[in-house]
Design an enzyme around this catalytic site. Structure first.
Site, PDB file in Angstrom:
ATOM      1  N   HIS A 174       0.619  -1.404   0.385  1.00  0.00           N
ATOM      2  CA  HIS A 174      -0.217  -0.101  -0.157  1.00  0.00           C
ATOM      3  C   HIS A 174       1.058   1.275   0.068  1.00  0.00           C
ATOM      4  CE1 HIS A 174      -3.655  -1.754   1.350  1.00  0.00           C
ATOM      5  NE2 HIS A 174      -4.260  -1.789   1.139  1.00  0.00           N
ATOM      6  N   ARG A 229     -16.519  10.563 -15.783  1.00  0.00           N
ATOM      7  CA  ARG A 229     -16.182   9.074 -15.944  1.00  0.00           C
ATOM      8  C   ARG A 229     -17.706   9.150 -14.409  1.00  0.00           C
ATOM      9  NH1 ARG A 229     -10.939   7.263 -16.817  1.00  0.00           N
ATOM     10  NH2 ARG A 229     -11.061   6.054 -18.075  1.00  0.00           N
ATOM     11  N   ARG A 241     -20.301   9.879 -19.030  1.00  0.00           N
ATOM     12  CA  ARG A 241     -20.585   9.368 -19.627  1.00  0.00           C
ATOM     13  C   ARG A 241     -21.895   8.183 -18.710  1.00  0.00           C
ATOM     14  NH1 ARG A 241     -15.986   4.704 -19.266  1.00  0.00           N
ATOM     15  NH2 ARG A 241     -16.146   5.095 -16.687  1.00  0.00           N
ATOM     16  N   GLU A 259     -15.770  -0.186 -27.020  1.00  0.00           N
ATOM     17  CA  GLU A 259     -14.668  -0.837 -26.016  1.00  0.00           C
ATOM     18  C   GLU A 259     -14.996  -2.183 -26.660  1.00  0.00           C
ATOM     19  OE1 GLU A 259     -14.996   0.490 -22.705  1.00  0.00           O
ATOM     20  OE2 GLU A 259     -17.442   0.651 -21.955  1.00  0.00           O
ATOM     21  N   ASN A 309      -9.160   0.935 -23.340  1.00  0.00           N
ATOM     22  CA  ASN A 309      -8.632   0.312 -22.308  1.00  0.00           C
ATOM     23  C   ASN A 309      -9.262  -1.139 -22.753  1.00  0.00           C
ATOM     24  OD1 ASN A 309      -6.804   2.345 -21.177  1.00  0.00           O
ATOM     25  ND2 ASN A 309      -8.903   2.729 -19.566  1.00  0.00           N
ATOM     26  N   ASP A 310     -11.011  -0.713 -22.462  1.00  0.00           N
ATOM     27  CA  ASP A 310     -11.149  -1.818 -22.999  1.00  0.00           C
ATOM     28  C   ASP A 310     -11.455  -3.165 -24.038  1.00  0.00           C
ATOM     29  OD1 ASP A 310     -12.558  -2.899 -20.356  1.00  0.00           O
ATOM     30  OD2 ASP A 310     -14.081  -0.837 -20.159  1.00  0.00           O
ATOM     31  N   CYS A 313     -10.608   7.844 -25.901  1.00  0.00           N
ATOM     32  CA  CYS A 313     -10.617   8.228 -24.113  1.00  0.00           C
ATOM     33  C   CYS A 313     -10.009   7.009 -22.890  1.00  0.00           C
ATOM     34  CB  CYS A 313     -11.697   8.698 -23.745  1.00  0.00           C
ATOM     35  SG  CYS A 313     -12.869   7.055 -23.957  1.00  0.00           S
TER      36      CYS A 313
HETATM   37  C1  PEP Z   1     -12.108   2.763 -21.164  1.00  0.00           C
HETATM   38  O1  PEP Z   1     -12.379   1.916 -21.185  1.00  0.00           O
HETATM   39  O2  PEP Z   1     -10.947   2.833 -22.687  1.00  0.00           O
HETATM   40  C2  PEP Z   1     -12.205   4.008 -21.246  1.00  0.00           C
HETATM   41  C3  PEP Z   1     -12.311   4.871 -20.885  1.00  0.00           C
HETATM   42  O3  PEP Z   1     -13.388   3.059 -19.665  1.00  0.00           O
HETATM   43  P1  PEP Z   1     -12.798   3.113 -18.503  1.00  0.00           P
HETATM   44  O4  PEP Z   1     -11.202   2.804 -18.539  1.00  0.00           O
HETATM   45  O5  PEP Z   1     -13.235   3.593 -17.402  1.00  0.00           O
HETATM   46  O6  PEP Z   1     -13.439   1.484 -18.142  1.00  0.00           O
HETATM   47 MG    MG Z   2     -14.125   1.257 -20.580  1.00  0.00          MG
END
Ligand code: PEP
Ligand code: MG
Length: 848
Positions: free
Chosen positions: A472, A579, A616, A709, A732-733, A780
């Site tokens: 941590h 978010r 979002r 995503e 990211n997703d 994003c």
């Molecule tokens: C993503 O998936 O790129 C995204 C922006 O959403 P999160 O990271 O909140 O899942």
């Molecule tokens: Mg996402």
């Protein structure tokens, strides 16, 4: 377990007004925490006096460290909390003078807190003072009076107590779930365990968690940690009581949850196995280099300050057990108040990740596995301090031997909380070290709470002998931007205070007595970085236009109002991703439509006229479970009821948010973005819902967008493009689903790279579809702020990059150095590459 109903109630407690003034119904308090009775039911007072008086006889059980709130327990067991002002905790005690302490017995009308009403009214949000009952389960009926009241004379609240003796037994239900999965990459550590404890304690059922042969009460954090359930472990949840099935699904959601900091950082996240310090590196004669683990990046020069172990001397034999017990309760109440203040501060600083750790510490203070042995020790004649020390030291030692090193690391948390209470028991306040500027702290171990409260003006960085990169303390250092090395060579502990040193948190080195060359190198690196940041900031407001005239908008990624307020000054051309989960987490019920409307309106106003704010829609489910969005345990939450799927199944939640955005849209350029859309029917259902609500409100339309995503959305982008107003690509997703690798998986996360050519091809396809239908398209995901990715994304033709506020100026500066023509060539080569490494190598060649 509180009774769920009572046949008749007889006792009534009368609470006199603690201040003179005008009574205000609690639901009119302009703070949802009070208005929605999340703290408890009661009444508020707009005060004209400035000494808060006891509304009844009782014992002070807690005085908030910031002096603005306290709680009294009445002889009937009612807990009465008084809270002066709104947002007054941020005054950190200024303007308040408590006249009582925890443990004091008080009588009705006795002065409790003096306050400077002029100061509070000028520096806090409001002087409105709340009088609420925090243990509502003891209340059968509550009557709040109205009108003008005189302190200690007029009645403010009349509370009829539940008669526990005549309570009707609640129907008993039994629910078991044998395949609950531990989702966090660090196993059942303090944060998920604290969520489990919170769910179990809020339930009227008895809940247990089994792992193999071990069984733990779900109300005990220590017992849960002791299960030694590592990442992906399967545990069994057993509940018996009136709400057994509901609590089982809440506990399962808590167990499944993952947390910020779970995933190793990329690139080059150091492996825990590398924890053995290497041999000292070669260096000039007086210079010594000690090595450890790169826990938090950055380089600093400073002087060594040894943060010594906190020696606390404890009397072994106890006096009268009743006195020892009340001494212990006072110390516990003070520790509780300190932790509460710390959590409030960290939340206000918008660092929820850090605050949840100390919420877990708070739960430890009520942990039966620590309390029971302490009480037993006191009964057998030991002092409260000795009994408590033995209890927590024993549990910490047991945890330290657990197989999973990240669970074993939680021993430090038990030890931290243990010492906090111990210091109050022996009246040994936490002494602030006298630190010189540029202090590099060296310690055997630092308590997480000590790191969270370090004086950033004086501490340049730290190193500890104990701990890995997953501790941590390491996570905290990263979130604070404080360079740190863990697992340092123990020889560091013998270094004299005042020794000049250079700490390199990026490479995991401590250079003692750095020679002139080393000092120059570190100084140069720091100067270059600082100058670059300064220059970038000067130009932050200017648009990001490439050398050949192509403009890319850079917008802010925002998870709090504080982020949104900072964005325009940082050069953001709007908010590209809000978010909205930050409004929904850590609470028992969703925010109301009105509460959301107020927040969105504020966001739109702070962002400035004409600057888009992309809100979002709630992305719950998967790794973001919410207590009030019960989703049955899913073997694969990332592929389950997540994002828009969870919303479409809960129209109330969806429509309230849509209406809130539509109603707030008069304040600015609101846009609505839907996450996790995989199919056209999903999209059409969402769009129809927005249109229905818009028509019923008579509001103007807001642009609605698709968060790309899921690979299916990118592959069918041409179809979607006809129906959406804009695209935002959530890389990211998109990377996790394209590569079928869990973005939080301890082994796989470092390979989930959105620069993988397969992901880039989906990005290119989406951009092409957007172009064909003249729709704007942005990125994003985190890749938008990766310096290696920026030229490729620009070359692929995205219109917008959405990045963290602190990085906006730097990314804009980087874009201004690029030629769009060269970026397009680079992007074409990236699309043709075979691997992510190959793409990254290309980019390295491109970088000037
Ligand atoms: C993503 O998936 O790129 C995204 C922006 O959403 P999160 O990271 O909140 O899942
Ligand atoms: Mg996402």
């Amino acid at each position: 377990m509180p009774p769920t109903s009572a046949r008749h109630s007889t006792r009534t407690v009368v609470l006199r007004a603690p201040l003179s003034g005008v009574l205000v119904p609690i639901d009119e308090v302009p703070d949802p925490v009070f208005a929605q009775r999340l703290v408890g039911d009661g009444v508020a007072i707009d005060p004209i006096s400035h000494t808060l008086c006891a509304p009844c006889d009782g014992i002070v059980v807690q005085v908030h460290a910031a002096g603005h709130a306290l709680t009294i327990a009445t002889p009937d067991g009612l807990e009465v909390m008084m809270h002066i002002g709104l947002d007054s905790v941020k005054l950190r005690g200024r303007g308040f003078e408590p006249r009582v302490s925890a443990g004091d017995r008080v009588e009705t009308g006795q002065p409790l807190i003096d306050f400077d009403s002029d100061f509070v009214v000028r520096h806090a949000r409001s002087l409105l003072t709340q009088l609420v009952i925090t243990n509502g389960e003891r209340v059968a009926r509550l009557e709040a009076r109205r009108g003008t009241v005189v302190a200690s004379v007029d009645v403010a609240l009349e509370v009829t107590l539940r008669d526990e003796d005549v309570a009707e037994p609640a129907p008993v239900e039994v629910a078991n779930l044998s395949t609950a999965l531990v989702g966090s990459a660090f196993g059942l550590h303090a944060r998920p365990a604290a969520l489990v404890v919170a769910a179990a304690r809020a339930s009227a059922s008895e809940v247990r968690v089994r792992h193999g042969q071990q069984v733990a009460s779900a109300t005990s954090l220590v017992a849960l940690l002791g299960l030694d359930a590592g990442p992906g472990a399967t545990v069994r949840i057993e509940a018996r009581g009136p709400d057994a099935s509901a609590v089982v699904s809440r506990v399962a959601a808590a167990l499944a949850r993952t947390f910020d900091g779970d995933a190793p950082e990329r690139p080059g996240a150091p492996a825990a196995a590398a924890s053995t310090p290497g041999p000292p590196e070669a260096a000039s004669e007086s210079t010594r280099v000690l090595t450890g683990l790169p826990a938090s990046p950055g380089q600093v020069l400073g002087t060594i300050v040894r943060a010594g172990p906190d020696e606390v001397h404890v009397r072994e034999a106890g006096g009268d057990p009743r006195e020892e017990r009340s001494r212990f309760e006072r110390a516990r109440a003070r520790s509780q108040a300190e932790l509460e203040a710390l959590v409030t501060r960290l939340r206000a600083e918008s660092t929820p990740g850090r605050s949840t750790l100390f919420e877990a510490h708070r739960a430890l203070l009520d942990d039966p596995e620590l309390l029971e042995p302490t009480f037993e020790g006191i009964e057998t004649g030991r002092s409260a301090a000795a009994a408590w020390r033995d209890a927590f030291a024993g549990q910490a030692a047991r945890l330290a031997t657990l197989q999973h090193h990240h669970l074993a690391a939680r021993a430090a948390d038990v030890d931290d909380v243990g010492h906090r209470v111990l210091r109050h028991l022996v009246d040994h306040p936490v002494e602030a070290l006298e630190l010189p500027h540029g202090a590099i702290l060296v310690a055997e171990q630092l308590a997480p709470s000590a790191v969270a409260t370090l004086d950033r003006a004086r501490v340049a960085g730290f190193c500890t002998v104990a701990g890995g990169v997953l501790s941590h303390v390491a996570l905290l250092a990263r979130s604070l931007g404080l360079p740190a090395v863990t697992g340092i060579d123990p020889a560091a502990l013998d270094v004299a205070d005042g020794t000049p040193a250079a700490l390199d948190g990026t490479r995991g080195r401590l250079v003692l007595q750095p020679d002139a060359d080393e000092v120059r190198r570190v100084g140069e690196r720091q100067a270059v970085e600082a100058a670059r940041r300064e220059v970038d900031l000067l130009a932050a407001a200017a648009p990001a236009v490439t050398t050949d005239g192509h403009r890319v908008d850079v917008l802010a990624s925002v998870t709090s109002l504080a982020d949104a307020a900072a964005a325009p000054r940082a050069g953001a051309e709007g908010v590209g991703l809000l978010r909205s989960e930050f409004l929904f987490v850590d609470r028992a019920a969703p925010p109301s439509e009105e509460e959301q409307r107020v927040v969105y309106a504020e966001l739109l106003s702070t962002s400035g006229a004409g600057r888009p704010v992309v809100i979002r829609a709630l992305d719950a489910g998967g790794d973001k479970p919410l207590a009030y969005v019960p989703i049955p345990n899913e073997p694969n939450p990332a592929l389950g009821e997540r994002g828009c799927r969870a919303l479409l199944g809960r129209p109330g939640l969806l429509r309230a948010q849509v209406r809130a955005v539509l109603r707030a849209s008069a304040h600015g350029a609101a846009r609505l973005l839907f996450p996790m859309v995989a199919t056209l029917p999903e999209w059409r259902a969402l769009r129809a819902c927005v249109e229905e609500e818009r028509a019923s409100l008579g509001a103007d339309p807001v642009p609605i967008g698709l968060l790309v995503e899921v690979p299916a959305a990118a592959l069918l982008a041409l179809h979607f493009a006809r129906e959406v107003d804009f695209f935002s690509i959530g890389t990211n997703d998109l990377a996790q689903y394209t590569l079928a690798m869990d973005r939080a998986h301890p082994k796989l996360a470092s390979q989930v790279d959105a620069l993988h050519p397969a992901v880039l091809q989906l990005v290119a396809r989406t951009v092409a579809a957007a172009r064909a239908h003249a729709r704007p398209v942005g990125v994003c995901g985190a890749i938008a702020s990766d310096p290696q990715a920026v030229p490729i994304l620009v070359g692929l033709g995205v219109d917008e990059l959405t990045v963290p506020v602190a990085l906006i100026a730097g990314i804009k500066a980087r874009i201004r150095e690029l030629s769009w023509g060269a970026c397009q060539v680079l992007a074409a080569r990236a699309l043709a590459a075979e691997t992510a490494d190959e793409v990254r190598a290309l980019d390295a060649g491109h970088t000037p």
